[in-house]
Design a protein around this motif. Structure first.
Motif, PDB file in Angstrom:
ATOM      1  N   PHE A 173      -0.294  -5.148   5.446  1.00  0.00           N
ATOM      2  CA  PHE A 173      -0.740  -5.048   4.059  1.00  0.00           C
ATOM      3  C   PHE A 173      -0.277  -3.724   3.448  1.00  0.00           C
ATOM      4  O   PHE A 173       0.187  -3.687   2.297  1.00  0.00           O
ATOM      5  CB  PHE A 173      -2.265  -5.159   4.006  1.00  0.00           C
ATOM      6  N   VAL A 174      -0.387  -2.648   4.207  1.00  0.00           N
ATOM      7  CA  VAL A 174       0.046  -1.329   3.728  1.00  0.00           C
ATOM      8  C   VAL A 174       1.554  -1.323   3.474  1.00  0.00           C
ATOM      9  O   VAL A 174       2.032  -0.753   2.487  1.00  0.00           O
ATOM     10  CB  VAL A 174      -0.348  -0.228   4.738  1.00  0.00           C
ATOM     11  N   VAL A 175       2.318  -1.986   4.360  1.00  0.00           N
ATOM     12  CA  VAL A 175       3.782  -2.072   4.186  1.00  0.00           C
ATOM     13  C   VAL A 175       4.122  -2.808   2.898  1.00  0.00           C
ATOM     14  O   VAL A 175       4.994  -2.386   2.124  1.00  0.00           O
ATOM     15  CB  VAL A 175       4.430  -2.778   5.401  1.00  0.00           C
ATOM     16  N   VAL A 176       3.428  -3.924   2.644  1.00  0.00           N
ATOM     17  CA  VAL A 176       3.679  -4.726   1.431  1.00  0.00           C
ATOM     18  C   VAL A 176       3.355  -3.920   0.176  1.00  0.00           C
ATOM     19  O   VAL A 176       4.133  -3.909  -0.791  1.00  0.00           O
ATOM     20  CB  VAL A 176       2.853  -6.028   1.473  1.00  0.00           C
ATOM     21  N   ILE A 177       2.205  -3.227   0.181  1.00  0.00           N
ATOM     22  CA  ILE A 177       1.834  -2.381  -0.957  1.00  0.00           C
ATOM     23  C   ILE A 177       2.868  -1.280  -1.180  1.00  0.00           C
ATOM     24  O   ILE A 177       3.253  -0.971  -2.322  1.00  0.00           O
ATOM     25  CB  ILE A 177       0.436  -1.752  -0.734  1.00  0.00           C
ATOM     26  N   ASN A 178       3.356  -0.708  -0.086  1.00  0.00           N
ATOM     27  CA  ASN A 178       4.394   0.319  -0.154  1.00  0.00           C
ATOM     28  C   ASN A 178       5.647  -0.207  -0.843  1.00  0.00           C
ATOM     29  O   ASN A 178       6.223   0.452  -1.718  1.00  0.00           O
ATOM     30  CB  ASN A 178       4.712   0.797   1.265  1.00  0.00           C
ATOM     31  N   ILE A 221       8.890   9.768   1.000  1.00  0.00           N
ATOM     32  CA  ILE A 221       7.504  10.233   1.087  1.00  0.00           C
ATOM     33  C   ILE A 221       6.566   9.074   1.379  1.00  0.00           C
ATOM     34  O   ILE A 221       5.673   9.168   2.237  1.00  0.00           O
ATOM     35  CB  ILE A 221       7.087  10.964  -0.214  1.00  0.00           C
ATOM     36  N   LEU A 222       6.760   7.957   0.682  1.00  0.00           N
ATOM     37  CA  LEU A 222       5.922   6.775   0.926  1.00  0.00           C
ATOM     38  C   LEU A 222       6.152   6.221   2.335  1.00  0.00           C
ATOM     39  O   LEU A 222       5.212   5.782   2.993  1.00  0.00           O
ATOM     40  CB  LEU A 222       6.207   5.701  -0.122  1.00  0.00           C
ATOM     41  N   GLY A 223       7.401   6.249   2.788  1.00  0.00           N
ATOM     42  CA  GLY A 223       7.696   5.813   4.154  1.00  0.00           C
ATOM     43  C   GLY A 223       7.026   6.703   5.190  1.00  0.00           C
ATOM     44  O   GLY A 223       6.493   6.218   6.198  1.00  0.00           O
ATOM     45  N   LEU A 235       3.374   5.881   5.375  1.00  0.00           N
ATOM     46  CA  LEU A 235       3.162   4.660   6.146  1.00  0.00           C
ATOM     47  C   LEU A 235       3.175   4.937   7.643  1.00  0.00           C
ATOM     48  O   LEU A 235       2.311   4.455   8.398  1.00  0.00           O
ATOM     49  CB  LEU A 235       4.245   3.631   5.785  1.00  0.00           C
ATOM     50  N   ILE A 236       4.136   5.739   8.097  1.00  0.00           N
ATOM     51  CA  ILE A 236       4.237   6.086   9.520  1.00  0.00           C
ATOM     52  C   ILE A 236       3.023   6.890   9.965  1.00  0.00           C
ATOM     53  O   ILE A 236       2.459   6.666  11.044  1.00  0.00           O
ATOM     54  CB  ILE A 236       5.546   6.857   9.797  1.00  0.00           C
ATOM     55  N   MET A 237       2.589   7.837   9.140  1.00  0.00           N
ATOM     56  CA  MET A 237       1.428   8.660   9.472  1.00  0.00           C
ATOM     57  C   MET A 237       0.154   7.820   9.518  1.00  0.00           C
ATOM     58  O   MET A 237      -0.708   8.013  10.386  1.00  0.00           O
ATOM     59  CB  MET A 237       1.283   9.802   8.459  1.00  0.00           C
ATOM     60  N   PHE A 238       0.028   6.877   8.588  1.00  0.00           N
ATOM     61  CA  PHE A 238      -1.139   5.997   8.572  1.00  0.00           C
ATOM     62  C   PHE A 238      -1.184   5.135   9.838  1.00  0.00           C
ATOM     63  O   PHE A 238      -2.230   4.997  10.484  1.00  0.00           O
ATOM     64  CB  PHE A 238      -1.096   5.104   7.327  1.00  0.00           C
ATOM     65  N   ALA A 239      -0.029   4.568  10.208  1.00  0.00           N
ATOM     66  CA  ALA A 239       0.035   3.759  11.434  1.00  0.00           C
ATOM     67  C   ALA A 239      -0.247   4.605  12.664  1.00  0.00           C
ATOM     68  O   ALA A 239      -0.913   4.156  13.612  1.00  0.00           O
ATOM     69  CB  ALA A 239       1.418   3.103  11.541  1.00  0.00           C
ATOM     70  N   ASN A 240       0.237   5.844  12.653  1.00  0.00           N
ATOM     71  CA  ASN A 240      -0.010   6.780  13.755  1.00  0.00           C
ATOM     72  C   ASN A 240      -1.503   7.027  13.939  1.00  0.00           C
ATOM     73  O   ASN A 240      -2.016   7.063  15.072  1.00  0.00           O
ATOM     74  CB  ASN A 240       0.721   8.093  13.465  1.00  0.00           C
TER      75      ASN A 240
END
Length: 297
Positions: A279-284, A218-220, A223-228
């Motif tokens: 930054f979002v990846v690191v927080i994830n 779900i978190l992954g 992340l993909i949706m945010f980058a999209n």
């Protein structure tokens, strides 16, 4: 004994030689892939990174970054992009989770039809999507006139922040559904029966069992949706004609020469955009480690 030891050594040597040959073959197969990565990922990134530190006189400096963080207009574009991406990601995730759960409950024949439709919708983005929204929800759009006649709305401006938010949420849904749909196959129906036997309800099951099992994916997906959403450009430009201030449109304006040609500022903004995603990846990853540690205890 000596002959046996020699045979074993020769076998080991031959095995290591075979392994080395296999590694060489695997590396040779990967050469085209590595070449593509260098050409289309590493080289553009290095070029953008170096350009972000060059001023108008091609001298190394931090002027571009200073300009970005002092300019209210650029800071507004960063805030607008983050707002659109975060809100559309959260809304899209909630709707996609419910949709994926419902899709998982369908019969196989119906499921295949819906998945085919979702696959088609996932490719419906950019300028065609913006055009469809204008036809449906524009000032004289079909849905706008219908909702006005029914009395559900008085006015709706699809070219505003609300229209963009609606469009961003819409194009997140097919992506979220396709990524989240397979997760529900991991949920064993017996788990819910066991929770019910122990006195727990549906909410307890999803809180204690279902969501923790699927949390990493779900978190992954988030992340993909945010980058999209952060990288969306064509649909935003087509719907608002560049009037709404977001990072992708601002980057383009600095390299297209519409107002001024400032490749250094565009490169610096691209690095900032990449930094936000990093930054979002690191927080994830930090959140995932905390959750893993919590459940291991």
């Amino acid at each position: 004994m000596e002959n046996i030891l020699k045979l074993e050594k020769s076998k080991k040597v031959s095995i290591t030689k075979i392994k080395i040959k296999e590694h060489h073959k695997a590396f040779l197969i990967l050469i085209p892939f590595i070449t593509l990565i260098i050409m289309f990922l590493l080289s553009p990134f290095l070029s953008t990174f170096i350009s972000s530190f060059l001023n108008e006189y091609n001298e190394f400096s931090l002027e571009n970054y200073e300009y970005i963080f002092k300019s209210r207009f650029i800071k507004q574009s960063i805030f607008n992009s983050l707002e659109l991406s975060i809100v559309s990601t959260l809304l899209g995730l909630l709707i996609s989770l419910q949709g994926a759960y419902s899709l998982n409950k369908l019969k196989n024949s119906s499921k295949k039809s819906v998945l085919l439709l979702i696959n088609m919708l996932s490719n419906f983005s950019g300028i065609p999507l913006a055009f469809a929204f204008i036809i449906l929800l524009g000032s004289n759009g079909v849905m706008t006139i219908l909702l006005k006649n029914i009395g559900l709305i008085e006015t709706f401006d699809v070219y505003s922040r609300a229209g963009l938010m609606l469009m961003y949420t819409y194009f997140q849904l097919p992506l979220g559904l396709l990524l989240l749909y397979p997760l529900f196959d991991r949920i064993d129906p017996q788990w819910q029966e066991m929770v019910n036997i122990l006195g727990g309800g549906t909410f307890t099951f999803w809180k204690r069992v279902g969501i923790p099992v699927m949390l990493k994916e779900i978190l992954g997906t988030m992340l993909i949706m945010f980058a999209n959403a952060m990288g969306a450009y064509a649909c935003t430009l087509a719907l608002t004609n560049g009037a709404y201030n977001v990072m992708t449109i601002r980057i383009t304006s600095y390299i297209a020469g519409e107002v001024s040609y400032e490749p250094g500022i565009a490169s610096a903004m691209s690095i900032v955009l990449g930094g936000i995603l990093l930054f979002v990846v690191v927080i994830n990853e930090i959140l995932l480690k905390k959750k893993r540690g919590k459940y291991e205890r």
